[in-house]
Motif scaffolding. Structure first.
Motif, PDB file in Angstrom:
ATOM      1  N   PHE B 127      -1.288 -12.454   6.033  1.00 16.17           N
ATOM      2  CA  PHE B 127      -0.388 -11.691   5.156  1.00 16.17           C
ATOM      3  C   PHE B 127      -0.963 -10.308   4.833  1.00 16.17           C
ATOM      4  CE2 PHE B 127       1.300 -15.984   3.749  1.00 16.17           C
ATOM      5  CZ  PHE B 127       2.503 -15.815   4.410  1.00 16.17           C
ATOM      6  N   ALA B 128      -2.283 -10.255   4.642  1.00 19.65           N
ATOM      7  CA  ALA B 128      -2.915  -8.965   4.322  1.00 19.65           C
ATOM      8  C   ALA B 128      -2.739  -8.004   5.502  1.00 19.65           C
ATOM      9  CB  ALA B 128      -4.388  -9.164   4.004  1.00 19.65           C
ATOM     10  N   LEU B 129      -2.847  -8.539   6.714  1.00 21.84           N
ATOM     11  CA  LEU B 129      -2.699  -7.701   7.908  1.00 21.84           C
ATOM     12  C   LEU B 129      -1.264  -7.182   8.022  1.00 21.84           C
ATOM     13  CD1 LEU B 129      -3.930  -6.580  10.496  1.00 21.84           C
ATOM     14  CD2 LEU B 129      -3.372  -8.708  11.644  1.00 21.84           C
ATOM     15  N   ILE B 130      -0.313  -8.100   7.806  1.00 21.65           N
ATOM     16  CA  ILE B 130       1.099  -7.677   7.893  1.00 21.65           C
ATOM     17  C   ILE B 130       1.386  -6.614   6.831  1.00 21.65           C
ATOM     18  CG2 ILE B 130       3.495  -8.460   7.580  1.00 21.65           C
ATOM     19  CD1 ILE B 130       2.504 -11.219   8.702  1.00 21.65           C
ATOM     20  N   THR B 131       0.899  -6.886   5.606  1.00 21.75           N
ATOM     21  CA  THR B 131       1.143  -5.932   4.511  1.00 21.75           C
ATOM     22  C   THR B 131       0.500  -4.587   4.816  1.00 21.75           C
ATOM     23  OG1 THR B 131       0.968  -7.845   3.069  1.00 21.75           O
ATOM     24  CG2 THR B 131       1.033  -5.714   1.992  1.00 21.75           C
ATOM     25  N   ALA B 132      -0.733  -4.626   5.336  1.00 23.33           N
ATOM     26  CA  ALA B 132      -1.426  -3.371   5.640  1.00 23.33           C
ATOM     27  C   ALA B 132      -0.678  -2.597   6.731  1.00 23.33           C
ATOM     28  CB  ALA B 132      -2.858  -3.671   6.080  1.00 23.33           C
ATOM     29  N   ILE B 204      -3.932 -16.619  -2.903  1.00 27.74           N
ATOM     30  CA  ILE B 204      -3.555 -15.547  -1.961  1.00 27.74           C
ATOM     31  C   ILE B 204      -2.927 -14.388  -2.732  1.00 27.74           C
ATOM     32  CG2 ILE B 204      -1.978 -14.926  -0.075  1.00 27.74           C
ATOM     33  CD1 ILE B 204      -2.386 -17.745   1.040  1.00 27.74           C
ATOM     34  N   TRP B 205      -2.016 -14.728  -3.629  1.00 29.43           N
ATOM     35  CA  TRP B 205      -1.322 -13.700  -4.439  1.00 29.43           C
ATOM     36  C   TRP B 205      -2.330 -12.844  -5.209  1.00 29.43           C
ATOM     37  CZ3 TRP B 205      -0.867 -12.821  -9.769  1.00 29.43           C
ATOM     38  CH2 TRP B 205       0.173 -11.970 -10.163  1.00 29.43           C
ATOM     39  N   ALA B 206      -3.345 -13.510  -5.736  1.00 32.75           N
ATOM     40  CA  ALA B 206      -4.292 -12.808  -6.601  1.00 32.75           C
ATOM     41  C   ALA B 206      -5.267 -11.929  -5.819  1.00 32.75           C
ATOM     42  CB  ALA B 206      -5.058 -13.814  -7.444  1.00 32.75           C
ATOM     43  N   HIS B 207      -5.624 -12.335  -4.601  1.00 30.72           N
ATOM     44  CA  HIS B 207      -6.707 -11.631  -3.907  1.00 30.72           C
ATOM     45  C   HIS B 207      -6.270 -10.807  -2.707  1.00 30.72           C
ATOM     46  CE1 HIS B 207      -9.424 -13.736  -6.477  1.00 30.72           C
ATOM     47  NE2 HIS B 207      -8.908 -14.892  -6.123  1.00 30.72           N
ATOM     48  N   MET B 208      -5.018 -11.022  -2.271  1.00 33.42           N
ATOM     49  CA  MET B 208      -4.595 -10.386  -1.023  1.00 33.42           C
ATOM     50  C   MET B 208      -4.709  -8.853  -1.086  1.00 33.42           C
ATOM     51  SD  MET B 208      -1.033 -10.964   0.942  1.00 33.42           S
ATOM     52  CE  MET B 208      -0.257  -9.496   0.313  1.00 33.42           C
ATOM     53  N   GLY B 209      -4.423  -8.263  -2.228  1.00 31.12           N
ATOM     54  CA  GLY B 209      -4.428  -6.805  -2.372  1.00 31.12           C
ATOM     55  C   GLY B 209      -5.750  -6.190  -1.978  1.00 31.12           C
ATOM     56  N   PHE B 210      -6.835  -6.843  -2.363  1.00 37.03           N
ATOM     57  CA  PHE B 210      -8.169  -6.324  -2.059  1.00 37.03           C
ATOM     58  C   PHE B 210      -8.397  -6.252  -0.544  1.00 37.03           C
ATOM     59  CE2 PHE B 210     -12.702  -7.403  -1.295  1.00 37.03           C
ATOM     60  CZ  PHE B 210     -13.257  -6.223  -1.766  1.00 37.03           C
ATOM     61  N   TYR B 211      -8.012  -7.351   0.131  1.00 31.92           N
ATOM     62  CA  TYR B 211      -8.233  -7.409   1.584  1.00 31.92           C
ATOM     63  C   TYR B 211      -7.252  -6.493   2.320  1.00 31.92           C
ATOM     64  CZ  TYR B 211     -11.158 -11.186   0.109  1.00 31.92           C
ATOM     65  OH  TYR B 211     -12.125 -11.901  -0.527  1.00 31.92           O
ATOM     66  N   THR B 212      -6.046  -6.353   1.747  1.00 32.05           N
ATOM     67  CA  THR B 212      -5.080  -5.422   2.333  1.00 32.05           C
ATOM     68  C   THR B 212      -5.653  -4.006   2.335  1.00 32.05           C
ATOM     69  OG1 THR B 212      -3.281  -6.779   1.493  1.00 32.05           O
ATOM     70  CG2 THR B 212      -2.702  -4.549   2.139  1.00 32.05           C
ATOM     71  N   LEU B 213      -6.324  -3.667   1.235  1.00 30.75           N
ATOM     72  CA  LEU B 213      -6.917  -2.334   1.099  1.00 30.75           C
ATOM     73  C   LEU B 213      -7.968  -2.086   2.178  1.00 30.75           C
ATOM     74  CD1 LEU B 213      -6.288  -0.252  -1.165  1.00 30.75           C
ATOM     75  CD2 LEU B 213      -8.517  -0.839  -2.121  1.00 30.75           C
ATOM     76  N   ILE B 214      -8.806  -3.113   2.435  1.00 24.27           N
ATOM     77  CA  ILE B 214      -9.854  -2.968   3.462  1.00 24.27           C
ATOM     78  C   ILE B 214      -9.205  -2.755   4.837  1.00 24.27           C
ATOM     79  CG2 ILE B 214     -11.750  -4.152   4.658  1.00 24.27           C
ATOM     80  CD1 ILE B 214     -12.381  -5.578   2.058  1.00 24.27           C
ATOM     81  N   LEU B 215      -8.161  -3.573   5.108  1.00 27.91           N
ATOM     82  CA  LEU B 215      -7.499  -3.455   6.416  1.00 27.91           C
ATOM     83  C   LEU B 215      -6.750  -2.126   6.541  1.00 27.91           C
ATOM     84  CD1 LEU B 215      -6.192  -7.106   6.917  1.00 27.91           C
ATOM     85  CD2 LEU B 215      -8.178  -6.016   7.945  1.00 27.91           C
ATOM     86  N   LEU B 216      -6.174  -1.685   5.426  1.00 24.93           N
ATOM     87  CA  LEU B 216      -5.455  -0.414   5.433  1.00 24.93           C
ATOM     88  C   LEU B 216      -6.418   0.736   5.752  1.00 24.93           C
ATOM     89  CD1 LEU B 216      -2.619   0.676   4.918  1.00 24.93           C
ATOM     90  CD2 LEU B 216      -3.233   0.971   2.520  1.00 24.93           C
ATOM     91  N   ALA B 217      -7.597   0.680   5.168  1.00 23.81           N
ATOM     92  CA  ALA B 217      -8.616   1.708   5.443  1.00 23.81           C
ATOM     93  C   ALA B 217      -8.973   1.686   6.926  1.00 23.81           C
ATOM     94  CB  ALA B 217      -9.849   1.451   4.593  1.00 23.81           C
ATOM     95  N   GLY B 218      -9.082   0.477   7.488  1.00 18.31           N
ATOM     96  CA  GLY B 218      -9.382   0.336   8.922  1.00 18.31           C
ATOM     97  C   GLY B 218      -8.266   0.906   9.772  1.00 18.31           C
ATOM     98  N   LEU B 219      -7.031   0.645   9.388  1.00 27.76           N
ATOM     99  CA  LEU B 219      -5.884   1.137  10.162  1.00 27.76           C
ATOM    100  C   LEU B 219      -5.818   2.661  10.132  1.00 27.76           C
ATOM    101  CD1 LEU B 219      -3.066  -1.383   9.127  1.00 27.76           C
ATOM    102  CD2 LEU B 219      -4.049  -1.097  11.392  1.00 27.76           C
ATOM    103  N   GLN B 220      -6.137   3.217   8.965  1.00 27.30           N
ATOM    104  CA  GLN B 220      -6.055   4.675   8.840  1.00 27.30           C
ATOM    105  C   GLN B 220      -7.166   5.384   9.610  1.00 27.30           C
ATOM    106  OE1 GLN B 220      -5.773   5.224   4.610  1.00 27.30           O
ATOM    107  NE2 GLN B 220      -3.550   4.966   4.649  1.00 27.30           N
ATOM    108  N   ALA B 221      -8.217   4.609   9.924  1.00 29.28           N
ATOM    109  CA  ALA B 221      -9.329   5.209  10.676  1.00 29.28           C
ATOM    110  C   ALA B 221      -9.043   5.234  12.188  1.00 29.28           C
ATOM    111  CB  ALA B 221     -10.616   4.432  10.397  1.00 29.28           C
TER     112      ALA B 221
END
Lengths: 192, 340
Positions: B127-132, B204-221
């Motif tokens: 879910f974090a990957l899809i969201t990111a 998942i609801w509580a922690h997904m945002g943190f991991y989404t942020l890490i993946l988003l940073a990776g995607l933007q790189a």
């Protein structure tokens, strides 16, 4: 009985079933006299409720007595004054007044015999009278278990294992075996 | 525009200079006393003391408690029992059947934790990957949605659990919605399977945002020209994702996977408030078992709890080593490709 009351929590956690009773979800609620004030104030005129005597089994008609005590510290600098104060608190008229105001069940035989004039609603007064009348019927075993210093080692596994049986994790027989094993283990651990 | 600064604006700099001047003589005296090579120790000592007191000392005490028995808290009063505590935990007829074990709750909590970790981490990373991926696109209100997904991370675990308890309890919001649709209420927290499902969901609801942020940073790189080149070569969206995005995001994915696993194995607070480990032991996880054994039972079996926490520490150590190995392999692979 809704499953949440016993089966809805894990381990030895206690779930207060008062709300279930107050909301009319359970028709009977086995608890102590300390609930009477709550019932009086929170249920109010929503519905009529009464207290009934303890259920009877083959060996006794009993609940487990609660209890509180007046205590003094051994290292007090004024033992005589403290003793006099304890005597004052335990004297019949003061104790009776104390019980009446705190809506507790008297442990003093004399006060219990004369009866306590509780300053509560007629419904609460009737309920307290039922509890007072039940005091002489309490089993000596019930007093022993309440005074046993490791009684939580019996109560906690009982709640935890029966919870597991209600949740379908084990049969009632297995739960009873596990309760015995848990109690034995904890008592042994405490003796080390 | 005037170049003259207001005297008040210069005040902080003046105060800072005064403080530094005041500190200068004692610092010079200390340096003379300790010598230049040793002065560094003076600065790290407070941190080392805190780390030693609150991290290393408890680890040492935990080791000691794991090999001693009794209910005494003072180490000097505890009798040495060797491997008895570990022996009690591992005393099993069949390790796959917790009911055959002497400490059946320990094994139930181990299996629950393993199941929880696999489900929670697998689903959360997906879910974090899809969201990111969605948040990385130029969508309307992107900043708002980034905030929305990250918001639960800022909440205390107890608050998270209480919010969801109000939603899921028998008289809760979800059953009220069901009742308004003339459906029967469901025991979301009193049915073992549903309670487990909601523990995974809430976590998942509580922690997904943190991991989404890490993946988003990776995607933007990931350089945009790679995608442009792939598009010009006629690569399909799936091919671009599987051949470009996934390999280039792998370092972040490994971090997310391992951090998520470590966190999932340590799950306690949210679940404890939400279900108390119930119904029965359906949502009792290893940390709750340790807590209950040490502090919540009538007889505090610190030794047994310490032995169980050694087992937990060993599993976390293995996960950390796996992370290090995977990260190094990934780095080595990337370096190899870059060199080629």
């Amino acid at each position: 009985m809704p499953k949440e009351v016993w089966g809805g929590v894990g381990g030895s956690s206690y779930r207060d079933a008062f709300e279930e009773f107050a909301n009319g979800r359970v028709v009977m609620y086995l608890s102590g006299s300390w609930q009477i004030r709550r019932m009086d104030s929170q249920i109010g005129k929503n519905f009529d409720w009464i207290a009934v005597p303890n259920p009877c089994g083959p060996s006794a008609c009993t609940g487990i007595p609660g209890g509180a005590a007046f205590v003094a510290l051994k290292r007090t600098k004024n033992p005589k004054d403290v003793g006099r104060f304890l005597d004052f608190l335990a004297s019949e008229p003061v104790y009776a007044e104390y019980m009446a105001r705190t809506e507790n069940i008297p442990a003093h035989a004399g006060v219990a015999k004369k009866g306590v004039e509780y300053k509560v609603s007629p419904q609460a007064k009737a309920a307290l009278a039922v509890f007072v009348a039940d005091v002489p019927k309490l089993s000596p075993v019930a007093y022993q278990i309440q005074g046993y210093k490791l009684n939580r080692a019996i109560f906690n596994p009982t709640a935890a294992r029966l919870g597991q049986a209600i949740a379908g994790e084990m049969s009632l027989d297995d739960a009873l075996k596990r309760i015995s094993a848990d109690v034995d283990e904890q008592v042994k651990a405490a003796a080390k | 525009m005037s170049s003259a600064r207001h005297p008040l604006l210069a005040l902080p700099a003046t105060v800072a200079a005064a403080v530094l001047n005041a500190l200068d003589p004692p610092m010079r005296a200390l340096q003379r006393l300790l010598g230049v090579p040793r002065i560094g120790w003076m600065f790290v000592t407070p941190n080392l003391a805190i780390l030693g007191l609150f991290t290393f000392l408890p680890i040492v005490v935990n080791f000691y408690f794991a090999f001693t028995g009794g209910v005494q808290l003072y180490p000097s009063e505890r009798p040495f029992t060797g491997l008895d505590n570990l022996g009690t935990l591992f005393d099993c007829g069949n390790y796959l059947d917790p009911a055959s074990c002497r400490k059946d709750l320990f094994w139930r909590s181990i299996y629950n934790t393993a199941e929880f970790a696999l489900l929670q981490v697998g689903l959360m990373v997906a879910f974090a990957l899809i969201t990111a991926l969605v948040l990385n696109r130029k969508i309307l209100g992107r900043g708002f949605f980034r905030g929305v997904f990250f918001y639960p991370v800022l909440l205390s675990p107890v608050v998270v659990a209480l919010i969801w308890k109000w939603v899921l309890q028998r008289e809760g919001v979800l059953n009220a919605v069901l009742a308004s649709a003339s459906a029967s209420p469901v025991g979301w927290l009193s049915d073992a399977s549903w309670a487990f499902f909601w523990c995974v969901f809430v976590s998942i609801w509580a922690h997904m945002g943190f991991y989404t942020l890490i993946l988003l940073a990776g995607l933007q790189a990931i350089p945009a020209d790679l995608y442009e080149a792939a598009e010009m070569d006629g690569a399909s969206p799936w091919r671009r994702f599987s051949r470009l995005t996934l390999p280039l995001l792998m370092p972040n994915l490994i971090v997310v996977l391992v951090l998520g696993l470590i966190r999932a194995v340590q799950v306690f607070d949210e679940v404890f408030v939400l279900t108390g480990g119930g119904p029965g032991s359906a949502t009792t996880f290893i940390v709750q078992f340790i807590y209950q054994t040490a502090f919540a039972e009538a007889i505090h079996q610190y030794g047994l709890a310490a032995a169980a926490s050694l087992v937990l520490a060993a599993s976390l150590l293995i996960l950390t080593l796996v992370q290090l190995k995977l990260t190094r392999r990934n780095l080595a692979g990337r370096t190899g490709r870059d060199d080629a």
